[in-house]
Scaffold this motif. Structure first.
Motif, PDB file in Angstrom:
ATOM      1  N   ASP A 148       0.833  -1.220   0.000  1.00  0.00           N
ATOM      2  CA  ASP A 148       0.000   0.000   0.000  1.00  0.00           C
ATOM      3  C   ASP A 148       0.858   1.256   0.000  1.00  0.00           C
ATOM      4  OD1 ASP A 148      -2.173  -1.613   0.057  1.00  0.00           O
ATOM      5  OD2 ASP A 148      -3.138  -0.671   1.769  1.00  0.00           O
ATOM      6  N   ALA A 149       1.935   1.224   0.806  1.00  0.00           N
ATOM      7  CA  ALA A 149       2.841   2.389   0.877  1.00  0.00           C
ATOM      8  C   ALA A 149       3.504   2.611  -0.482  1.00  0.00           C
ATOM      9  CB  ALA A 149       3.903   2.158   1.948  1.00  0.00           C
ATOM     10  N   TYR A 332      -2.558  19.186  -4.336  1.00  0.00           N
ATOM     11  CA  TYR A 332      -3.134  18.684  -3.077  1.00  0.00           C
ATOM     12  C   TYR A 332      -2.745  17.221  -2.836  1.00  0.00           C
ATOM     13  CZ  TYR A 332      -6.346  22.732  -2.579  1.00  0.00           C
ATOM     14  OH  TYR A 332      -6.885  23.979  -2.407  1.00  0.00           O
ATOM     15  N   VAL A 333      -2.752  16.421  -3.911  1.00  0.00           N
ATOM     16  CA  VAL A 333      -2.395  14.998  -3.751  1.00  0.00           C
ATOM     17  C   VAL A 333      -0.961  14.872  -3.237  1.00  0.00           C
ATOM     18  CG1 VAL A 333      -1.983  12.812  -4.943  1.00  0.00           C
ATOM     19  CG2 VAL A 333      -4.043  14.106  -5.448  1.00  0.00           C
ATOM     20  N   ILE A 334      -0.047  15.686  -3.812  1.00  0.00           N
ATOM     21  CA  ILE A 334       1.359  15.618  -3.394  1.00  0.00           C
ATOM     22  C   ILE A 334       1.491  16.004  -1.913  1.00  0.00           C
ATOM     23  CG2 ILE A 334       3.670  16.589  -3.767  1.00  0.00           C
ATOM     24  CD1 ILE A 334       2.622  17.119  -6.735  1.00  0.00           C
ATOM     25  N   ILE A 335       0.732  17.023  -1.499  1.00  0.00           N
ATOM     26  CA  ILE A 335       0.822  17.487  -0.101  1.00  0.00           C
ATOM     27  C   ILE A 335       0.146  16.490   0.851  1.00  0.00           C
ATOM     28  CG2 ILE A 335       0.137  19.295   1.542  1.00  0.00           C
ATOM     29  CD1 ILE A 335       0.210  21.270  -0.900  1.00  0.00           C
ATOM     30  N   PHE A 336      -1.067  16.063   0.479  1.00  0.00           N
ATOM     31  CA  PHE A 336      -1.875  15.302   1.446  1.00  0.00           C
ATOM     32  C   PHE A 336      -1.736  13.783   1.345  1.00  0.00           C
ATOM     33  CE2 PHE A 336      -3.983  19.445   1.370  1.00  0.00           C
ATOM     34  CZ  PHE A 336      -4.045  19.711   2.725  1.00  0.00           C
ATOM     35  N   SER A 337      -1.222  13.281   0.211  1.00  0.00           N
ATOM     36  CA  SER A 337      -1.094  11.829   0.061  1.00  0.00           C
ATOM     37  C   SER A 337      -0.247  11.216   1.182  1.00  0.00           C
ATOM     38  CB  SER A 337      -0.507  11.515  -1.320  1.00  0.00           C
ATOM     39  OG  SER A 337      -0.519  10.143  -1.557  1.00  0.00           O
ATOM     40  N   PRO A 338       0.961  11.784   1.463  1.00  0.00           N
ATOM     41  CA  PRO A 338       1.745  11.207   2.573  1.00  0.00           C
ATOM     42  C   PRO A 338       1.043  11.359   3.920  1.00  0.00           C
ATOM     43  CG  PRO A 338       3.008  12.920   1.389  1.00  0.00           C
ATOM     44  CD  PRO A 338       1.632  12.888   0.791  1.00  0.00           C
ATOM     45  N   VAL A 340      -2.252  11.476   4.531  1.00  0.00           N
ATOM     46  CA  VAL A 340      -3.341  10.489   4.641  1.00  0.00           C
ATOM     47  C   VAL A 340      -2.750   9.100   4.897  1.00  0.00           C
ATOM     48  CG1 VAL A 340      -5.194   9.337   3.349  1.00  0.00           C
ATOM     49  CG2 VAL A 340      -4.986  11.824   3.246  1.00  0.00           C
ATOM     50  N   GLY A 341      -1.619   8.802   4.226  1.00  0.00           N
ATOM     51  CA  GLY A 341      -0.925   7.534   4.460  1.00  0.00           C
ATOM     52  C   GLY A 341      -0.513   7.376   5.920  1.00  0.00           C
ATOM     53  N   LEU A 342       0.042   8.453   6.483  1.00  0.00           N
ATOM     54  CA  LEU A 342       0.449   8.430   7.903  1.00  0.00           C
ATOM     55  C   LEU A 342      -0.761   8.273   8.819  1.00  0.00           C
ATOM     56  CD1 LEU A 342       3.183  11.237   7.874  1.00  0.00           C
ATOM     57  CD2 LEU A 342       3.581   8.794   8.217  1.00  0.00           C
ATOM     58  N   LEU A 343      -1.870   8.910   8.426  1.00  0.00           N
ATOM     59  CA  LEU A 343      -3.097   8.796   9.227  1.00  0.00           C
ATOM     60  C   LEU A 343      -3.563   7.335   9.279  1.00  0.00           C
ATOM     61  CD1 LEU A 343      -5.588  10.119  10.693  1.00  0.00           C
ATOM     62  CD2 LEU A 343      -6.664  10.238   8.444  1.00  0.00           C
ATOM     63  N   TRP A 344      -3.533   6.646   8.107  1.00  0.00           N
ATOM     64  CA  TRP A 344      -3.954   5.230   8.099  1.00  0.00           C
ATOM     65  C   TRP A 344      -3.032   4.397   8.998  1.00  0.00           C
ATOM     66  CZ3 TRP A 344      -8.322   6.441   6.697  1.00  0.00           C
ATOM     67  CH2 TRP A 344      -8.716   6.880   5.440  1.00  0.00           C
ATOM     68  N   ILE A 345      -1.709   4.679   8.945  1.00  0.00           N
ATOM     69  CA  ILE A 345      -0.750   3.919   9.775  1.00  0.00           C
ATOM     70  C   ILE A 345      -1.032   4.166  11.260  1.00  0.00           C
ATOM     71  CG2 ILE A 345       1.698   3.724  10.433  1.00  0.00           C
ATOM     72  CD1 ILE A 345       2.330   4.360   7.423  1.00  0.00           C
ATOM     73  N   PHE A 346      -1.288   5.426  11.619  1.00  0.00           N
ATOM     74  CA  PHE A 346      -1.591   5.799  13.004  1.00  0.00           C
ATOM     75  C   PHE A 346      -2.853   5.068  13.482  1.00  0.00           C
ATOM     76  CE2 PHE A 346      -4.138   8.585  15.798  1.00  0.00           C
ATOM     77  CZ  PHE A 346      -3.305   8.614  16.915  1.00  0.00           C
TER      78      PHE A 346
END
Length: 497
Positions: A148-149, A332-338, A340-346
């Motif tokens: 996924d990452a 926005y995707v470049i800024i928020f994609s990582p 949102v990824g970190l949010l899912w991991i958290f």
């Protein structure tokens, strides 16, 4: 199987240390340049057809939907040829060269060769696009949690290309010359193909021809047939692009054929668990179609809305509204994609991460919020009849957060639910559902244009924002339905999260 100069094996690639395999960075670069070319063309299409070719807005929306639909439909066909005959590497190289030729043709004379060049771009993208995504999946073991990452990072690469491609070609076209606009797309595509040629040795067995066991003569016969066939269909594709009525027949035919082929492969699988997983994958593919039908207004109606109805003031800057429309989603995707990824991991660590179905449902609810904001643009009109670019940008923020709950996760879940030998077909179906979404989006955009019976900027604003309100309602309903049916879809998915 392996030739002597391929020193690296698939095991060595998949047993990489750290977060990402190095091959992902090479594929990331190749895809980044291809997306510059693709988003550059997409952002220019409707604008160029209205502004330079003199099409009415309703017709331009339909034509835009048809072109986009063909691009994605050919990805399905290209995916099957790559699976069965060419292999991902050769397919990608051939597609890239055809795309370059298409852009060079338009650059030579934009007004005369526009539709011919677009036809070549459609065929080229069909061979190019599904293969990079499929090769990313093969860099990982079947149950590697880092997949996924990997797709998340790959998605950011797509969007760096998308952001630059959204801004630069339209800027060159509006301010310098349309030839330069299309030439810029050809140049970056050349960079992409050269990058691939220089790095493909690191992919070793990934993407090699599936006919490696056949005699070289038989293999080259099949490959030549695919290449020649691609050029033979050029006049056919050209006629269908020019006449959007033909597009409908083509889409319905390929839609029925694709679902039939999917059912055939489903019946071939004797394992009922695997059958249920494939059905779950199909539910996600259908959800993606719905998402695209609603969201894919950016190159069509939103582009034409930005052309006439938005001021060029954003925060404290002056900026072309079409550049904002084409690029802000990718930014926005470049800024928020990582993030949102970190949010899912958290959330995963806290054991409260929502499952894939809930994420899909969320994506629709955020999309609805974005379109409600586009609708609200009618309440922020200045004395010149222009609406606020800030409100427009805010709508895109929610729209993008919705996309981040579906795009990278969708591709990943399709590869998790599909058996390896059907990767190409299932990725193709994913892109084909997008084709139907684009096609439906073009029709929805055309309805908005046709609803505008007046001749003023205000009448256009009202017609388009009415349309955005309806799309918001559709998205909200779809989101609620998905969330409510979560337990059912989870049963189909078996052990896949």
């Amino acid at each position: 199987m392996e030739s002597k100069n391929n020193t690296i094996t698939l095991e060595e690639i998949q047993n990489f240390k750290g977060k990402y395999p190095k091959q992902l960075w090479y594929l990331f670069l190749v895809e980044m340049w291809e997306r510059f070319c693709f988003y550059g063309m997409r952002g220019v299409l409707a604008f160029f057809m209205v502004d330079q070719l003199g099409l009415l807005e309703g017709k331009a929306n339909l034509q835009y939907g048809a072109i986009q639909a063909f691009v994605y439909a050919f990805t399905f066909i290209g995916g099957i040829f790559a699976d069965k005959i060419l292999g991902f590497k050769k397919s990608l190289l051939f597609g890239g060269i055809v795309m370059i030729l298409g852009n060079l043709l338009i650059a030579a004379s934009p007004h005369d060769f526009f539709y011919y060049g677009i036809t070549l771009s459609i065929i080229g993208t069909g061979f190019f696009k599904p293969n990079v995504s499929s090769m990313v999946g093969e860099l990982y073991h079947e149950n590697d949690g880092r997949r996924d990452a990997g797709y998340g990072l790959f998605y950011a690469g797509i969007n760096i290309g998308g952001m630059l491609g959204g801004a630069i070609p339209i800027y060159l076209g509006k301010n310098y010359s349309w030839s330069l606009c299309f030439l810029s797309a050809a140049i970056v595509m050349i960079i992409g193909v050269v990058t691939f040629l220089l790095t493909k040795k690191h992919l070793a067995p990934i993407g090699n021809s599936p006919l490696e066991n056949q005699t070289p003569k038989k293999r080259s016969l099949y490959e030549t047939a695919v290449y020649v066939g691609s050029f033979v269909v050029i006049p056919l594709v050209y006629i269908m692009v020019i006449n959007s009525d033909f597009t409908e027949y083509f889409m319905y035919t390929i839609g029925i054929a694709a679902v039939g082929y999917f059912l055939y492969e489903l019946i071939q699988i004797k394992d009922s668990k695997q059958q249920r997983k494939l059905l779950a994958a199909f539910v996600f593919i259908f959800g993606y179609f719905m998402f695209m039908a609603i969201s894919e207004q950016s190159g069509g109606s939103l582009s034409l809305f930005a052309k006439d109805n938005l001021s060029n003031k954003m925060l404290f800057f002056s900026i072309d509204p079409n550049v904002v429309n084409n690029s802000i989603n990718s930014l926005y995707v470049i800024i928020f994609s990582p993030l949102v990824g970190l949010l899912w991991i958290f959330l995963f660590k806290k054991k409260i991460e929502p499952n894939t179905v809930i994420k899909f449902g969320l994506s629709f609810i955020l999309l609805a919020a974005g379109f409600f904001i586009f609708y609200s643009a009618r309440f922020f009109v200045d004395e010149n009849g222009l609406s606020s670019l800030d409100v427009f940008a805010l709508g895109y923020l929610l729209y993008t957060l919705g996309e981040l709950c579906i795009g990278p996760i969708g591709m990943s879940v399709i590869t998790k639910l599909s058996p390896k030998r059907l990767f190409g077909m299932m990725m193709g179906l994913w892109f084909l559902s997008s084709a139907f979404g684009q096609f439906a989006a073009g029709k929805l955009g055309a309805e908005m244009s046709d609803a505008n019976t007046g001749t003023t900027l205000m009448s256009k604003l009202i017609a388009y924002t009415d349309g955005y309100y309806q799309l918001a309602v559709y998205a909200l309903i779809a989101g609620i339905v998905l969330i409510v049916t979560t337990p059912l879809i989870k049963r189909l998915m078996q052990e896949v999260k």
